[in-house]
Design an enzyme around this catalytic site. Structure first.
Site, mmCIF file in Angstrom:
data_model
loop_
_atom_site.group_PDB
_atom_site.id
_atom_site.type_symbol
_atom_site.label_atom_id
_atom_site.label_comp_id
_atom_site.label_asym_id
_atom_site.label_seq_id
_atom_site.Cartn_x
_atom_site.Cartn_y
_atom_site.Cartn_z
ATOM 1 N N SER A 41 -8.891 -30.978 28.761
ATOM 2 C CA SER A 41 -8.615 -32.411 28.691
ATOM 3 C C SER A 41 -8.660 -32.946 30.117
ATOM 4 O O SER A 41 -7.667 -32.937 30.837
ATOM 5 C CB SER A 41 -7.230 -32.646 28.064
ATOM 6 N N HIS A 161 -6.059 -28.718 23.201
ATOM 7 C CA HIS A 161 -5.600 -27.357 23.477
ATOM 8 C C HIS A 161 -5.385 -26.552 22.202
ATOM 9 O O HIS A 161 -5.153 -25.357 22.257
ATOM 10 C CB HIS A 161 -4.296 -27.383 24.287
ATOM 11 N N GLN A 169 -0.849 -33.568 22.877
ATOM 12 C CA GLN A 169 -1.364 -32.320 23.408
ATOM 13 C C GLN A 169 -0.302 -31.260 23.686
ATOM 14 O O GLN A 169 -0.540 -30.074 23.468
ATOM 15 C CB GLN A 169 -2.138 -32.608 24.709
ATOM 16 N N GLU A 170 0.856 -31.687 24.183
ATOM 17 C CA GLU A 170 1.877 -30.707 24.541
ATOM 18 C C GLU A 170 3.269 -31.206 24.185
ATOM 19 O O GLU A 170 3.629 -32.343 24.477
ATOM 20 C CB GLU A 170 1.859 -30.407 26.044
ATOM 21 N N GLU A 211 -2.575 -22.928 26.139
ATOM 22 C CA GLU A 211 -1.512 -22.802 27.133
ATOM 23 C C GLU A 211 -0.327 -21.992 26.621
ATOM 24 O O GLU A 211 0.750 -21.994 27.212
ATOM 25 C CB GLU A 211 -1.073 -24.190 27.596
ATOM 26 N N ASP A 248 3.446 -34.324 26.633
ATOM 27 C CA ASP A 248 2.176 -34.713 27.252
ATOM 28 C C ASP A 248 1.288 -35.188 26.118
ATOM 29 O O ASP A 248 0.744 -34.385 25.355
ATOM 30 C CB ASP A 248 1.530 -33.539 27.985
ATOM 31 N N GLU A 291 4.237 -37.757 29.549
ATOM 32 C CA GLU A 291 3.057 -37.708 30.424
ATOM 33 C C GLU A 291 1.851 -38.291 29.703
ATOM 34 O O GLU A 291 1.640 -38.011 28.516
ATOM 35 C CB GLU A 291 2.790 -36.249 30.802
ATOM 36 N N ASP A 318 -1.045 -38.434 34.766
ATOM 37 C CA ASP A 318 -1.923 -37.292 35.040
ATOM 38 C C ASP A 318 -3.358 -37.797 35.120
ATOM 39 O O ASP A 318 -3.880 -38.042 36.211
ATOM 40 C CB ASP A 318 -1.764 -36.234 33.951
ATOM 41 N N LYS A 343 -2.459 -31.685 40.163
ATOM 42 C CA LYS A 343 -3.401 -30.605 39.853
ATOM 43 C C LYS A 343 -4.399 -30.516 41.000
ATOM 44 O O LYS A 343 -5.268 -31.396 41.130
ATOM 45 C CB LYS A 343 -4.138 -30.896 38.545
ATOM 46 N N HIS A 371 -0.577 -26.420 36.167
ATOM 47 C CA HIS A 371 -1.705 -25.542 35.868
ATOM 48 C C HIS A 371 -2.808 -26.336 35.163
ATOM 49 O O HIS A 371 -2.720 -27.556 35.024
ATOM 50 C CB HIS A 371 -1.230 -24.411 34.953
ATOM 51 N N ARG A 372 -3.827 -25.634 34.677
ATOM 52 C CA ARG A 372 -4.831 -26.201 33.782
ATOM 53 C C ARG A 372 -4.902 -25.334 32.528
ATOM 54 O O ARG A 372 -4.422 -24.199 32.511
ATOM 55 C CB ARG A 372 -6.210 -26.256 34.443
ATOM 56 N N SER A 373 -5.531 -25.859 31.506
ATOM 57 C CA SER A 373 -5.602 -25.104 30.250
ATOM 58 C C SER A 373 -6.486 -23.865 30.377
ATOM 59 O O SER A 373 -6.267 -22.866 29.693
ATOM 60 C CB SER A 373 -6.097 -26.002 29.122
ATOM 61 N N LYS A 394 4.667 -27.351 35.640
ATOM 62 C CA LYS A 394 4.089 -27.123 34.320
ATOM 63 C C LYS A 394 3.172 -25.920 34.434
ATOM 64 O O LYS A 394 2.170 -25.977 35.150
ATOM 65 C CB LYS A 394 3.258 -28.329 33.876
#
Length: 435
Positions: A41, A161, A169-170, A211, A248, A291, A318, A343, A371-373, A394
């Site tokens: 994403s 994800h 997403q999260e 993740e 998120d 987020e 983000d 990031k 981090h990233r996915s 994160k």
């Protein structure tokens, strides 16, 4: 000390896609490496992640061009530098690229070298990486006490994800009541495994997303909140006091035709309706952070969201900011958030990342290292979170080794700091009825 050699190689990330690892060799025969992650994403304003676009290799996702850019162009330009000259080395690479968004060399190429150089600089100074990073952030200031970041732990995945799960997403938990990182990690792990048992009891899948969070197919975007609240209480913790919830939304992914499309509920929402939906959730659940609650260019909407909820919860940009100081300045002017996700691969060099962190912290924004996915086992961001006193990190769930590597590194840093170690304080308090 001097850099006498720089090489790069194509390796794989946690999704089995190619990424870059750079290796710096010093004239003392010491070597350091760094690997860069990749997002699924991704914001449209991020620096360019250079891919080969060759359909015969890795479905076009190879990074041999970026690797060659390091070996053939960047290496000759930085060999001979002292690795502690981070800003100068990063500037040389940026000028060598000479484009907006690092389209020529690739942000993935520049960042891999930038992070490997930082590790080499720490070695040259015989310091832990986090102390070296602290001095890079504030080179003229006396060393401030360092704090360990509060983890934002992804326990339920959705969006890009975990396709087929929720639109958001999260769904994360934050152990805001913990007094040390070891406890914070333990609390998160206990709740994560408790959640898994609850999902099994209700005959939901316990497979995990990119993740590491569970990715069940649920009937609404609110259903994960109910499950997480149940898991917190079943594990023996107090919602809102010891454990809070963070979201998120990655709303750009479900933004279409100036509206927000919730596939789970088959609903189409305006910006105002979506903000009201978030507001209603914060009254029912101990949510302290949202987020990317709106689309990446919905500046007016972000300002409305911050006006409505920003005094009591964290409004995080983000995709809105993409770790870029100019977009952050616009957000500051418009009061479009009160927090920024950091990031490094969004901007493409360590120096630029530190510039954005400093700008955010100087204006009272909270900072979250992320981090990233598509991750690697490189735990660099753990040191970055400590060295910059970011306060939050994160780095995924309590599963998948590329996520656990960061938690293990943070606990190692806590042991190194000993009595000096403290967990950062969180400035927002949940106001839901479930406390």
């Amino acid at each position: 000390m001097q850099i006498i050699n720089l090489t790069a190689a194509e390796i794989l990330d946690s999704r089995g896609n190619p990424t870059i690892q750079a290796t710096v060799k010093l004239n003392t025969e010491l070597t350091t490496t760094a690997a860069v992650p990749a997002g699924a994403s991704t914001g449209t304003h991020e620096a360019l992640e250079l891919r080969d676009q060759d359909p015969k290799r890795y479905h076009g996702k190879g990074v041999l061009k970026a690797v060659a850019n390091i070996n053939e162009q960047i290496a000759p330009a930085i060999i001979g530098f002292d690795p502690v000259q981070q800003a100068q080395i990063d500037r040389v690479m940026i000028e060598l690229d000479g484009s907006d968004h690092k389209k020529n060399l690739g942000a993935n190429a520049i960042l891999a070298v930038s992070l490997a150089v930082a590790r080499a600089g720490a070695l040259a100074k015989n310091q832990p990486l986090y102390l070296h990073l602290a001095q890079l952030l504030h080179p003229d200031a006396a060393q401030q006490p360092l704090s360990l970041p509060i983890p934002m732990m992804n326990v339920l995945n959705g969006g890009k994800h975990a396709l087929g799960a929720s639109d958001l997403q999260e769904y994360m938990i934050m152990p805001i009541g913990a007094t040390d990182l070891q406890s914070a990690v333990r609390w998160g792990a206990e709740i994560f495994h408790t959640l898994g048992k609850i999902l099994q009891k209700h005959h939901h899948a316990t497979t995990v997303g990119d993740e590491g969070g569970y990715a069940p197919q649920l009937k609404s975007n609110e259903a994960p909140l109910k499950l997480i609240l149940q898991a917190i209480e079943t594990a023996g913790y107090k919602p809102g006091k010891q454990i809070s919830i963070a979201l998120d939304a990655a709303a750009s992914e479900f933004y279409q035709d100036h509206h927000y499309q919730f596939q789970a509920e088959q609903q189409v929402l305006t910006t105002a309706e979506l903000i009201n939906r978030y507001a209603s959730w914060t009254k029912k659940y101990p949510i302290v952070s949202i987020e990317d609650g709106l689309a990446e260019d919905d500046w007016q909407g972000f300002s409305q969201l911050t006006t409505q909820l920003g005094e009591r919860i964290q409004i995080v940009g983000d995709d809105l900011f993409v770790t870029h100081p100019e977009r952050l300045k616009k957000g500051l002017d418009l009061q479009a958030a009160n927090s920024i996700l950091i990031k490094p691969n969004q901007i493409g060099s360590l120096t630029e990342t530190l510039t954005t962190i400093k700008l955010a912290q100087n204006h009272g924004f909270t900072t979250i290292i992320s981090h990233r996915s598509g991750e690697t086992s490189d735990p660099f961001i753990a040191d970055l979170a400590v060295g910059t006193n970011a306060g939050q990190i994160k780095t995924g769930s309590l599963s998948r080794s590329e996520r656990i590597a960061k938690y293990n590194r943070l606990m190692e840093i806590e042991r190194q700091l000993g009595e000096q170690a403290s967990l950062a304080q969180f400035g927002f308090t949940a106001v839901s009825d479930n406390q």
